[in-house]
Design a protein around this motif. Structure first.
Motif, mmCIF file in Angstrom:
data_model
loop_
_atom_site.group_PDB
_atom_site.id
_atom_site.type_symbol
_atom_site.label_atom_id
_atom_site.label_comp_id
_atom_site.label_asym_id
_atom_site.label_seq_id
_atom_site.Cartn_x
_atom_site.Cartn_y
_atom_site.Cartn_z
ATOM 1 N N GLY A 194 21.494 75.457 26.973
ATOM 2 C CA GLY A 194 21.197 76.806 27.428
ATOM 3 C C GLY A 194 21.190 77.801 26.282
ATOM 4 N N MET A 195 22.116 77.632 25.344
ATOM 5 C CA MET A 195 22.142 78.502 24.173
ATOM 6 C C MET A 195 20.894 78.305 23.328
ATOM 7 S SD MET A 195 24.694 80.617 23.764
ATOM 8 C CE MET A 195 26.390 80.961 24.270
ATOM 9 N N LEU A 196 20.503 77.068 23.123
ATOM 10 C CA LEU A 196 19.318 76.799 22.309
ATOM 11 C C LEU A 196 18.063 77.380 22.944
ATOM 12 C CD1 LEU A 196 20.027 73.131 21.164
ATOM 13 C CD2 LEU A 196 20.015 75.189 19.728
ATOM 14 N N GLU A 197 17.987 77.372 24.268
ATOM 15 C CA GLU A 197 16.830 77.962 24.942
ATOM 16 C C GLU A 197 16.734 79.455 24.654
ATOM 17 O OE1 GLU A 197 17.155 77.030 29.052
ATOM 18 O OE2 GLU A 197 16.947 74.857 28.755
ATOM 19 N N VAL A 198 17.876 80.141 24.734
ATOM 20 C CA VAL A 198 17.875 81.573 24.439
ATOM 21 C C VAL A 198 17.565 81.811 22.966
ATOM 22 C CG1 VAL A 198 19.257 83.683 24.414
ATOM 23 C CG2 VAL A 198 19.476 82.063 26.322
ATOM 24 N N ALA A 199 18.124 80.973 22.100
ATOM 25 C CA ALA A 199 17.861 81.122 20.667
ATOM 26 C C ALA A 199 16.374 80.972 20.356
ATOM 27 C CB ALA A 199 18.677 80.102 19.878
ATOM 28 N N GLN A 200 15.715 80.048 21.035
ATOM 29 C CA GLN A 200 14.271 79.887 20.830
ATOM 30 C C GLN A 200 13.526 81.163 21.200
ATOM 31 O OE1 GLN A 200 12.703 77.588 19.315
ATOM 32 N NE2 GLN A 200 13.701 75.613 19.572
ATOM 33 N N GLN A 201 13.965 81.832 22.248
ATOM 34 C CA GLN A 201 13.339 83.088 22.641
ATOM 35 C C GLN A 201 13.552 84.150 21.573
ATOM 36 O OE1 GLN A 201 15.018 84.056 26.486
ATOM 37 N NE2 GLN A 201 14.508 82.046 27.323
ATOM 38 N N ARG A 202 14.735 84.185 20.994
ATOM 39 C CA ARG A 202 15.022 85.166 19.937
ATOM 40 C C ARG A 202 14.205 84.878 18.677
ATOM 41 N NH1 ARG A 202 16.804 89.785 22.018
ATOM 42 N NH2 ARG A 202 18.552 89.455 23.461
#
Length: 235
Positions: free
Chosen positions: A79-87
């Protein structure tokens, strides 16, 4: 579930709210400017090869990329990596995009001497097997490299004192027993762990500018205002 699986599951669920807490509008961008100062002072001139250990939602990863470094971020919470990809997708086209990989900060899967810098923010307290982790960090860090970590003593009264039922349910007795730095009462415990792990020239710098910002606007949701520290060391 293993200890790490429980932590991964918790942080994946928390990712959107956690990321929102890192980008609070009331800071007016002042927090990012302060963080840029912190990392610029700790790291060699850009471009350096940087590994962001436990990169979470990508705050440090993207900031360091914006400073001109070649950055790789690893985390085990999907879940963190998904948000990081958006950033990462929001970075200006002129910024070299960082790599984001699913990886264990305790056992980073890279060749020896891969990085000039190992960076991390808010990961020492939740680090399982610090002895094994620090040995692995020294292996992938170049001989003239630098370790730069930011953390605090978030739970000196015990992890059970945290107000969130979701947190205390995930960080239960089994998990707490596997995290020797989680309930430290002094940042010296983290500094000593670095020394015990074979790092030298360990320095601890209090980040008073960030403390003043948190006193003015409050800490992230669910956290108390606490003095944070930059820990730097050499392999």
């Amino acid at each position: 579930m293993s200890v790490q699986d429980r932590m991964n599951d918790y942080w994946s669920r928390r990712a959107p709210a956690y990321d929102a807490g890192q980008h609070r509008p009331e800071h007016g961008g002042r927090d990012r400017a302060l963080w840029a100062e912190v990392w610029s002072a700790a790291l060699p001139p850009a471009p350096a090869d940087v590994l962001d250990l436990g990169c979470g939602s990508g705050y440090v990863t993207t900031l360091l990329a914006g400073l001109g470094h070649r950055v790789t971020g690893i985390d085990l919470a999907d879940g963190m990596l998904e948000v990081a990809q958006q950033r990462v997708a929001e970075l200006p086209a002129t910024t070299r995009p960082p790599r984001l990989l699913r990886g264990d900060m305790v056992a980073p899967d890279f060749p020896d001497d891969s990085f000039d810098v190992l960076a991390g923010r808010y990961v020492l307290w939740t680090l399982r097997e610090p002895g094994a982790a620090l040995a692995a960090w020294r292996r992938v860090l170049r001989p003239d490299g630098v370790l730069a970590m930011v953390d605090s003593t978030w739970f000196p009264d015990g992890l059970g004192s945290h107000g969130s039922e979701d947190f205390t349910g995930s960080y239960d007795d089994t998990v707490r027993a596997a995290l020797p730095l989680a309930e430290a009462g002094s940042i010296e415990a983290s500094a000593q762990a670095l020394r015990d792990g074979g790092f030298r020239d360990v320095e601890v710098t209090p980040l008073t500018g960030l403390l003043e910002l948190d006193r003015a606007h409050g800490a992230a949701p669910g956290h108390d205002v606490r003095l944070q520290f930059l820990l730097t060391a050499r392999p």
